[in-house]
Design an enzyme around this catalytic site. Structure first.
Site, PDB file in Angstrom:
ATOM      1  CB  SER A 505       2.718 -17.793 -17.845  1.00 36.84           C
ATOM      2  OG  SER A 505       2.409 -19.156 -17.682  1.00 36.84           O
ATOM      3  CG  ASP A 516      16.403 -11.538 -11.949  1.00 36.58           C
ATOM      4  OD1 ASP A 516      16.442 -11.833 -10.744  1.00 36.58           O
ATOM      5  OD2 ASP A 516      16.026 -12.333 -12.837  1.00 36.58           O
ATOM      6  CE  LYS A 530       2.195 -24.037 -17.926  1.00 38.32           C
ATOM      7  NZ  LYS A 530       2.994 -23.593 -19.079  1.00 38.32           N
TER       8      LYS A 530
END
Length: 734
Positions: A505, A516, A530
């Site tokens: 999560s 990124d 998740k």
């Protein structure tokens, strides 16, 4: 919509289970008006409120019926092909029945299952009371997983399966030392049905101890008969609420694993669990066939601090205090197991567990944990420095352990300017490490199951100068963008994020954003996956937890199912077939949305090939890391081999000893390389692994430490490779 990122389906604790598998005597269990209305409301919510479009047709009806079969009889041990054929109309008509709240037909199917279950338990008790003479010679074997097998053609075929199951239970007991009359004997050697109800049959067992006097056949028969009688008593307590939960969870579970129907009583337990307000051991539990399995450990909780229990361990018996009777929890519903484990702060609880790494499931062990509450202080981030010596020079790498994304909401909402949060704590630790002249920082997020999404966003902001961190798409396709809005950074040096399969999560969102942005390296294992958001809403009868949204990285990739892939992977002892989103039935698919514009902070991928090469060279020469690689390979090998168990006493012992010998040889190879004394038995290795430090804190696993130290070495390599031209300033636009 709530934007908290729950730790790996925090609700796993209460969601696939029933309240008590009821006993109605000879009366059929019947639906109630409240249950019919709940069915209509649940299906309407699925059709119009779920993130994924739900089409109510024959295909969906078939999925729901198949899901119900798996919930009730996943090992195909009670129902025959003919039994199922009698209710083939449910495969095409169940959708309309649920929409209209017409539950009579599906309740009739459950009543048939209930009859078969009670009859089987009575059959077992009857055979045992006749004192069967078990023959442990011959070449018979028992399959350990029949989930993909064909349904039995007749009850006679099932009789043969259960004859062998009973023989296996007796063999397991014959290999065990005698136990006192009140000691639970739990046979976990046969993986059986998914226990959405407490009616599952288990065959008693204790740890193998071949040097002790084995139990005689009379005592074996009595132990087993008592166990099945107890289970039969629980089966006969099944009520209409239990059946309704099975039916509606078959419906919700056919769409995704995190949408769940909660009956009124289970909804109350779920609320308590979400608030983490009760005292216990700090472990999230889930149903695993007949057993209760540890899904994850609460960071800073007593279970984690003890070092004695790990994710994927299975709990087979619970005892209160130092002397309380050990009660078998095999086949018991999850909320009841939790009540046995829960207790006042400072009291002790004993758990009999099957370790996840056990070579044979007969090797249970009993541990003791002191119950406690979990506070922010227990979950607080902490730091340390790892030193590396290269070419006569000393180098220092900082490590910040982030167990969870926490925030003191009460203090924050009260306007306290000094409220506690993970981001604030990490910022202070960064300043501390700067004064210690570290050349890079590793953020250790292994085992971090998530927490407050706002904390993941703000913590990314410690390492970037403002920008987006995550996209959230709702059921209508609308995308909301969240991120860090504060100017400046707390640290702009070399960075790595260390994750594992239990990182989920919010920790996945953080690691994905760092990756990124090109802000640092991600090391370790593929994360949990998740990537969905659930909301809880009231029904006229019970509650519904429904998947309403999905997380996406700023690159446009979802964290759902695939999680975050590390730039450099480490071997893992966690089986992805057991732990992770991909291990759950009907998990939502991975997909993408449009990426957003964001600023690049570096290009670490340019160095990954060189970094991986250096890492592999070190790993081969690091005894602990080499052990980790070989242990992971052995785990896969044993899993492939153990699809059946021998019902021949001598063969069973040979197979167990052969696998133990492989494990022992590997452990002693590691010890010789480190200059440590060798051990004589694999049991000695397990005992040593469970020892805690003098302060009672969780012992530092040499294998865990090896992963952390290697992460520091990789980051140091990276720091030495990069130069001034890899500093902030480049912008990318999709």
């Amino acid at each position: 919509m709530s934007l908290f990122a729950p730790a790996r389906n925090l609700a796993v604790f209460a969601l696939c289970l029933l309240t008590a598998l009821p006993a109605m005597g000879d009366e059929a269990i019947k639906p109630t008006d409240e249950g019919r209305q709940a069915s209509r409301e649940v299906i309407q919510s699925l059709e119009y409120g779920h993130y994924e479009p739900v089409t109510l047709n024959n295909g969906w009806a078939d999925k729901v019926f198949s899901r119900m079969l798996k919930l009730l009889d996943s090992q195909h041990a009670y129902l025959t092909r003919e039994d199922i054929a009698q209710f083939s109309d449910l495969r095409t008509g169940l959708d309309e029945m649920l929409v209209e709240g017409d539950l009579d037909r599906v309740y009739a199917f459950y009543n048939l299952y209930q009859t078969r279950l009670e009859n089987r338990l009575e059959w077992l008790v009857d055979r045992l009371e006749k004192q069967p003479d078990f023959d442990f010679t011959g070449n018979e074997r028992l399959p350990t997983n029949l989930e993909d097998a064909d349904w039995a053609e007749s009850q006679r075929e099932l009789d043969d399966l259960w004859r062998r199951r009973l023989k296996n239970a007796a063999l397991t007991l014959s290999l065990a030392p005698e136990t006192s009359a009140d000691q639970p004997v739990v046979d976990t050697s046969v993986l059986s049905e998914i226990a959405t109800i407490p009616a599952r049959v288990s065959e008693p067992e204790t740890p193998a101890g071949n040097d002790d006097k084995p139990m005689d056949s009379e005592k074996i028969a009595k132990q087993l008969a008592d166990r099945y009688k107890s289970q039969l008593s629980r089966v006969r307590q099944t009520n209409t609420e239990d059946v309704l939960s099975v039916i509606l969870n078959a419906a919700t579970g056919s769409i995704d694993p995190h949408s769940e129907y909660l009956s009124p009583s289970r909804g109350q337990s779920f609320d308590i669990q979400m608030k983490l307000s009760l005292e216990g051991i700090g472990a999230l539990l889930q149903q695993d066939s007949e057993y209760v399995r540890v899904s994850s450990l609460v960071s800073g909780g007593p279970a984690e601090r003890s070092g004695q229990i790990k994710p994927a361990d299975r709990i087979v018996a619970v005892g209160d205090g130092d002397t309380g009777e050990m009660i078998s929890v095999i086949g018991m519903r999850l909320d009841e197991v939790v009540e046995h484990i829960r207790g006042p702060k400072g009291s002790k609880v004993r758990l009999e567990i099957i370790p996840a790494k056990a070579i044979d499931v007969t090797q249970t062990r009993t541990i003791e944990i002191t119950r406690d509450t979990v506070s922010l202080e227990d979950q607080a981030a902490s730091s340390r420095v790892i030193e590396s010596h290269r070419n006569g020079e000393n180098h220092r790498v900082g490590v910040i352990k982030v167990p969870a994304f926490y925030v003191d909401f009460d203090a924050y909402q009260a306007g306290d300017q000094n409220y506690r949060s993970s981001t604030r704590d990490v910022a202070k630790l960064i300043e501390k490490l700067k004064t210690q002249n570290v050349e890079g920082i590793v953020l250790d997020m292994r085992g971090n199951g998530g927490g407050a999404l706002q904390e993941a966003n703000s913590m990314v902001g410690l390492f970037i100068d403002r920008g987006p961190t995550v996209q959230v798409r709702d059921a209508r396709g609308r995308i909301s963008l969240y991120g860090d809005t504060d100017r400046g950074v707390a640290y702009d040096g070399p960075l790595a994020v260390l994750v594992d399969r239990l990182s989920a999560s919010a920790s996945e969102i953080f690691a994905g954003a760092i990756q990124d942005y090109g802000r640092g390296l991600v090391l370790g294992n593929q994360t949990f996956g998740k990537g969905t958001v659930q909301t809880l809403s009231d029904l006229s009868h019970g509650e519904l937890k429904l998947t309403r949204a999905k997380f996406y990285r700023i690159s446009g990739e979802s964290t759902q199912l695939r999680g975050v892939e590390p730039d450099i992977s480490f071997p893992s002892l966690i089986d992805k077939e057991e732990i992770g989103e991909s291990a759950l039935d009907y998990a939502l698919a991975w997909d993408t949305v449009r990426p957003v514009s964001y600023r690049m902070y570096g290009e670490p991928w340019q160095f990954v090939s060189q970094l991986r090469q250096k890492h592999e060279q070190r790993a081969q020469n690091n005894p602990n890391f080499h052990y980790l690689m070989r242990e992971a390979q052995l785990a896969e090998q044993f899993q492939a081999q153990n699809n059946t168990v021998s019902l021949n006493r001598e063969q069973r012992q040979r197979e167990m000893k052969a696998q133990e010998a492989e494990q022992l040889a590997l452990e002693n190879q590691r010890r010789r390389a480190l200059g440590l004394p060798e051990i004589d038995t694999w049991t000695d290795a397990r005992d040593e692994a469970l020892q805690t430090g003098d302060d009672g804190e969780e012992p530092e696993s040499p294998i865990q430490q090896a992963g952390l130290e290697e992460s520091a070495e990789i980051l140091l390599d990276y720091a030495l490779m990069i130069d001034s031209r890899h500093k902030p300033g480049k912008t990318t636009t999709p």
